[in-house]
Scaffold this active site. Structure first.
Site, PDB file in Angstrom:
ATOM      1  N   GLN A 130       0.887   2.982  -8.273  1.00 48.85           N
ATOM      2  CA  GLN A 130       0.138   3.310  -9.490  1.00 48.85           C
ATOM      3  C   GLN A 130      -1.272   3.806  -9.177  1.00 48.85           C
ATOM      4  O   GLN A 130      -1.695   4.849  -9.671  1.00 48.85           O
ATOM      5  CB  GLN A 130       0.054   2.079 -10.407  1.00 48.85           C
ATOM      6  CG  GLN A 130       1.353   1.710 -11.093  1.00 48.85           C
ATOM      7  CD  GLN A 130       1.118   0.796 -12.272  1.00 48.85           C
ATOM      8  OE1 GLN A 130       0.888   1.235 -13.396  1.00 48.85           O
ATOM      9  NE2 GLN A 130       1.173  -0.505 -12.029  1.00 48.85           N
ATOM     10  N   ASP A 140       4.649   1.969   7.371  1.00 48.59           N
ATOM     11  CA  ASP A 140       4.827   0.539   7.154  1.00 48.59           C
ATOM     12  C   ASP A 140       3.565  -0.152   7.653  1.00 48.59           C
ATOM     13  O   ASP A 140       3.342  -0.255   8.852  1.00 48.59           O
ATOM     14  CB  ASP A 140       6.062   0.049   7.916  1.00 48.59           C
ATOM     15  CG  ASP A 140       6.271  -1.450   7.794  1.00 48.59           C
ATOM     16  OD1 ASP A 140       5.499  -2.110   7.076  1.00 48.59           O
ATOM     17  OD2 ASP A 140       7.214  -1.959   8.439  1.00 48.59           O
ATOM     18  N   TYR A 169       2.747  -5.712  -2.089  1.00 50.99           N
ATOM     19  CA  TYR A 169       3.996  -6.260  -2.631  1.00 50.99           C
ATOM     20  C   TYR A 169       3.621  -6.836  -3.991  1.00 50.99           C
ATOM     21  O   TYR A 169       2.890  -7.815  -4.078  1.00 50.99           O
ATOM     22  CB  TYR A 169       4.558  -7.355  -1.719  1.00 50.99           C
ATOM     23  CG  TYR A 169       5.908  -7.889  -2.165  1.00 50.99           C
ATOM     24  CD1 TYR A 169       7.073  -7.512  -1.507  1.00 50.99           C
ATOM     25  CD2 TYR A 169       6.022  -8.765  -3.242  1.00 50.99           C
ATOM     26  CE1 TYR A 169       8.312  -7.994  -1.922  1.00 50.99           C
ATOM     27  CE2 TYR A 169       7.246  -9.241  -3.665  1.00 50.99           C
ATOM     28  CZ  TYR A 169       8.389  -8.854  -2.992  1.00 50.99           C
ATOM     29  OH  TYR A 169       9.606  -9.326  -3.408  1.00 50.99           O
ATOM     30  N   THR A 170       4.118  -6.226  -5.074  1.00 45.95           N
ATOM     31  CA  THR A 170       3.675  -6.598  -6.420  1.00 45.95           C
ATOM     32  C   THR A 170       4.782  -7.149  -7.312  1.00 45.95           C
ATOM     33  O   THR A 170       4.551  -7.375  -8.501  1.00 45.95           O
ATOM     34  CB  THR A 170       3.037  -5.383  -7.123  1.00 45.95           C
ATOM     35  OG1 THR A 170       3.993  -4.306  -7.173  1.00 45.95           O
ATOM     36  CG2 THR A 170       1.788  -4.918  -6.397  1.00 45.95           C
ATOM     37  N   THR A 211      -6.277  -9.038  -6.800  1.00 39.01           N
ATOM     38  CA  THR A 211      -5.712  -9.348  -8.109  1.00 39.01           C
ATOM     39  C   THR A 211      -6.329 -10.582  -8.760  1.00 39.01           C
ATOM     40  O   THR A 211      -6.892 -11.454  -8.081  1.00 39.01           O
ATOM     41  CB  THR A 211      -4.196  -9.587  -7.952  1.00 39.01           C
ATOM     42  OG1 THR A 211      -3.621 -10.027  -9.187  1.00 39.01           O
ATOM     43  CG2 THR A 211      -3.917 -10.673  -6.911  1.00 39.01           C
ATOM     44  N   ASP A 212      -6.165 -10.682 -10.070  1.00 36.26           N
ATOM     45  CA  ASP A 212      -6.572 -11.859 -10.837  1.00 36.26           C
ATOM     46  C   ASP A 212      -5.716 -13.080 -10.498  1.00 36.26           C
ATOM     47  O   ASP A 212      -6.103 -14.216 -10.789  1.00 36.26           O
ATOM     48  CB  ASP A 212      -6.465 -11.570 -12.335  1.00 36.26           C
ATOM     49  CG  ASP A 212      -5.054 -11.160 -12.753  1.00 36.26           C
ATOM     50  OD1 ASP A 212      -4.591 -10.108 -12.245  1.00 36.26           O
ATOM     51  OD2 ASP A 212      -4.409 -11.858 -13.552  1.00 36.26           O
ATOM     52  N   TYR A 228       2.854 -14.718  -4.849  1.00 32.87           N
ATOM     53  CA  TYR A 228       2.139 -13.441  -4.936  1.00 32.87           C
ATOM     54  C   TYR A 228       0.630 -13.670  -4.845  1.00 32.87           C
ATOM     55  O   TYR A 228      -0.067 -13.041  -4.036  1.00 32.87           O
ATOM     56  CB  TYR A 228       2.493 -12.722  -6.233  1.00 32.87           C
ATOM     57  CG  TYR A 228       1.613 -11.531  -6.526  1.00 32.87           C
ATOM     58  CD1 TYR A 228       1.670 -10.387  -5.736  1.00 32.87           C
ATOM     59  CD2 TYR A 228       0.707 -11.555  -7.594  1.00 32.87           C
ATOM     60  CE1 TYR A 228       0.850  -9.293  -5.997  1.00 32.87           C
ATOM     61  CE2 TYR A 228      -0.107 -10.476  -7.863  1.00 32.87           C
ATOM     62  CZ  TYR A 228      -0.036  -9.341  -7.063  1.00 32.87           C
ATOM     63  OH  TYR A 228      -0.855  -8.271  -7.324  1.00 32.87           O
ATOM     64  N   LYS A 232      -1.904 -12.594  -1.761  1.00 30.58           N
ATOM     65  CA  LYS A 232      -3.016 -11.677  -2.004  1.00 30.58           C
ATOM     66  C   LYS A 232      -4.347 -12.311  -1.595  1.00 30.58           C
ATOM     67  O   LYS A 232      -5.227 -11.630  -1.045  1.00 30.58           O
ATOM     68  CB  LYS A 232      -3.056 -11.258  -3.469  1.00 30.58           C
ATOM     69  CG  LYS A 232      -1.905 -10.332  -3.884  1.00 30.58           C
ATOM     70  CD  LYS A 232      -1.949  -8.993  -3.158  1.00 30.58           C
ATOM     71  CE  LYS A 232      -3.086  -8.125  -3.636  1.00 30.58           C
ATOM     72  NZ  LYS A 232      -3.076  -6.787  -2.971  1.00 30.58           N
TER      73      LYS A 232
END
Length: 290
Positions: free
Chosen positions: A11, A35, A60-61, A100-101, A124, A128
């Site tokens: 995105q 990779d 990785y989301t 991320t949050d 996740y 992160k």
């Protein structure tokens, strides 16, 4: 200026390439092309290209799937960023990394600042956070951008899911007790580029973590209402579905989501003059999300 972008088909990566192309000496890789968990490949590419800036948009989301894919989550979200940061430090490049949050537990009142304690509640989020720590330890000149609720015209996201479900169903139940700032992927890319331009102008920033997300804060339920109002006014849906607000407990998922994902963006405004993402403006062209 030489810029290396990883995760260029994601995105944010898509917009990074779109906004940087023709303006810098750009080298971009998709996950199929590079990779980032292959340390030898990462070191080889960075050594040969000798970038001034590395922007890692690879991650990785799959939040729920990560609860089972633990090793892969850590490989992509921790090890890969570490290798990129180590390579950046070796060649004197600035490392920019997206986080991320989900590094927070979501239990506090108000908005989270960069100084608040982290307490991820999912694999996740844990992976992160491990990536943030790895980047900070491996490269002195690093900028970590925490963001939340990312959406855009490219890739999978909440807006696209709502438009698809809205076309298929007459009614939808949407979680109303999780609150955050929807963030347009194009604005994330723009923020990262603004950071680069700041440094390239000869200014020395405060290295470390910054928060960047959208305003105003809303619940998923409130976000979906705006999405469907815009879809109806743009005539891409004949009729809005009936929306029902539900608590998180009625929509159980393998991974726990933060109830509060409000990110305080004062620091990035003060340092770089970057204002929060205007997610409502980004939805004006909602036809492009179909």
């Amino acid at each position: 200026m030489r810029v290396l972008v990883t995760g260029c088909n994601g995105q944010v990566g898509h917009y990074l390439v779109e906004q940087l192309r023709g303006k810098v000496d750009l080298l971009s890789y998709s996950k199929e092309q590079l990779d980032i968990t292959d340390q030898v490949a990462v070191f080889s590419i960075v050594s040969e290209f000798a970038p001034h800036y590395i922007i890692n948009a690879a991650a990785y989301t799959a939040v729920d799937k990560a609860e089972q894919d633990v090793d892969l989550s850590y490989a992509i979200n921790r090890d890969g960023p570490q290798y990129l940061a180590e390579a950046a430090d070796r060649c004197g490049a600035v490392m920019l990394h997206i986080s991320t949050d989900y590094v927070f537990d979501g239990d506090v009142d108000g908005s989270y600042t960069e100084r608040d304690a982290t307490a991820p509640q999912s694999i996740y989020g844990e992976s992160k956070l491990a990536g943030e720590i790895a980047v900070a330890e491996a490269c002195r000149r690093h900028l970590i951008l925490r963001t939340a609720w990312v959406f855009g015209e490219h890739g999978s996201n909440f807006v696209k899911t709502m438009l698809r479900l809205g076309a298929e169903r007459d009614a939808l139940s949407i979680v109303s007790d999780q609150v955050g700032g929807p963030t347009y992927a194009g604005d994330i890319a723009k923020a990262l580029i603004t950071m680069i331009e700041f440094i390239d102008a000869g200014k020395e920033p405060l290295w470390g973590i910054y928060h960047f997300s959208g305003a105003p804060y809303v619940s998923w339920y409130e976000f979906s209402r705006v999405i469907f109002d815009q879809a109806e006014s743009s005539q891409i849906l004949d009729k809005k579905p009936l929306l029902k607000a539900i608590p998180t407990r009625e929509f159980p998922t393998p991974a726990k989501r933060p109830a509060n994902s409000r990110l305080n963006c004062d620091k990035i405004v003060q340092q770089f003059g970057i204002k929060p993402s205007d997610w409502q403006k980004a939805l004006i062209n909602i036809r492009n999300y179909k």
